[in-house]
Design a protein around this motif. Sequence first.
Motif, PDB file in Angstrom:
ATOM      1  N   ALA A  23       0.870  -1.173   0.000  1.00  0.00           N
ATOM      2  CA  ALA A  23       0.000   0.000   0.000  1.00  0.00           C
ATOM      3  C   ALA A  23       0.906   1.221   0.000  1.00  0.00           C
ATOM      4  CB  ALA A  23      -0.906  -0.007   1.229  1.00  0.00           C
ATOM      5  N   PRO A  44       1.203   5.690   0.719  1.00  0.00           N
ATOM      6  CA  PRO A  44       0.599   6.836   1.417  1.00  0.00           C
ATOM      7  C   PRO A  44       0.107   7.913   0.447  1.00  0.00           C
ATOM      8  CG  PRO A  44       2.965   7.021   1.501  1.00  0.00           C
ATOM      9  CD  PRO A  44       2.651   5.707   0.822  1.00  0.00           C
ATOM     10  N   GLY A  61      -3.516   4.036   0.714  1.00  0.00           N
ATOM     11  CA  GLY A  61      -3.512   3.008   1.746  1.00  0.00           C
ATOM     12  C   GLY A  61      -4.144   1.677   1.380  1.00  0.00           C
ATOM     13  N   LYS A 102      -4.270  -1.934   0.088  1.00  0.00           N
ATOM     14  CA  LYS A 102      -3.337  -3.005  -0.247  1.00  0.00           C
ATOM     15  C   LYS A 102      -3.698  -3.569  -1.614  1.00  0.00           C
ATOM     16  CE  LYS A 102      -2.250  -4.388   4.427  1.00  0.00           C
ATOM     17  NZ  LYS A 102      -2.329  -5.459   5.435  1.00  0.00           N
TER      18      LYS A 102
END
Length: 77
Positions: A10, A12, A46, A48
């Motif tokens: 993931a 940011p 964020g 996955k």
Amino acid sequence: MLKPLSPAGAHPAFEILHILDGAQRTVTELAEKIIKAGEMMVIPIGMKHTNYCWGNESMTFLPCISILTAQQSNICW
């Protein structure tokens, strides 16, 4: 079994994937999608995900990571 292009992960920031040729299978927490040449996908901050080359042909893609944060994502440019 297909080998991932990279380990599940993931970021940011938003990830934008643009497929230049071939096809890619992307598996996220919520769905699985195959995107082909000329198509794009935006992966939210964020989330996955894992990307795979799909099919018997090679694939070329352009990954872009947005610099906008969740607080800035409502800005229009």
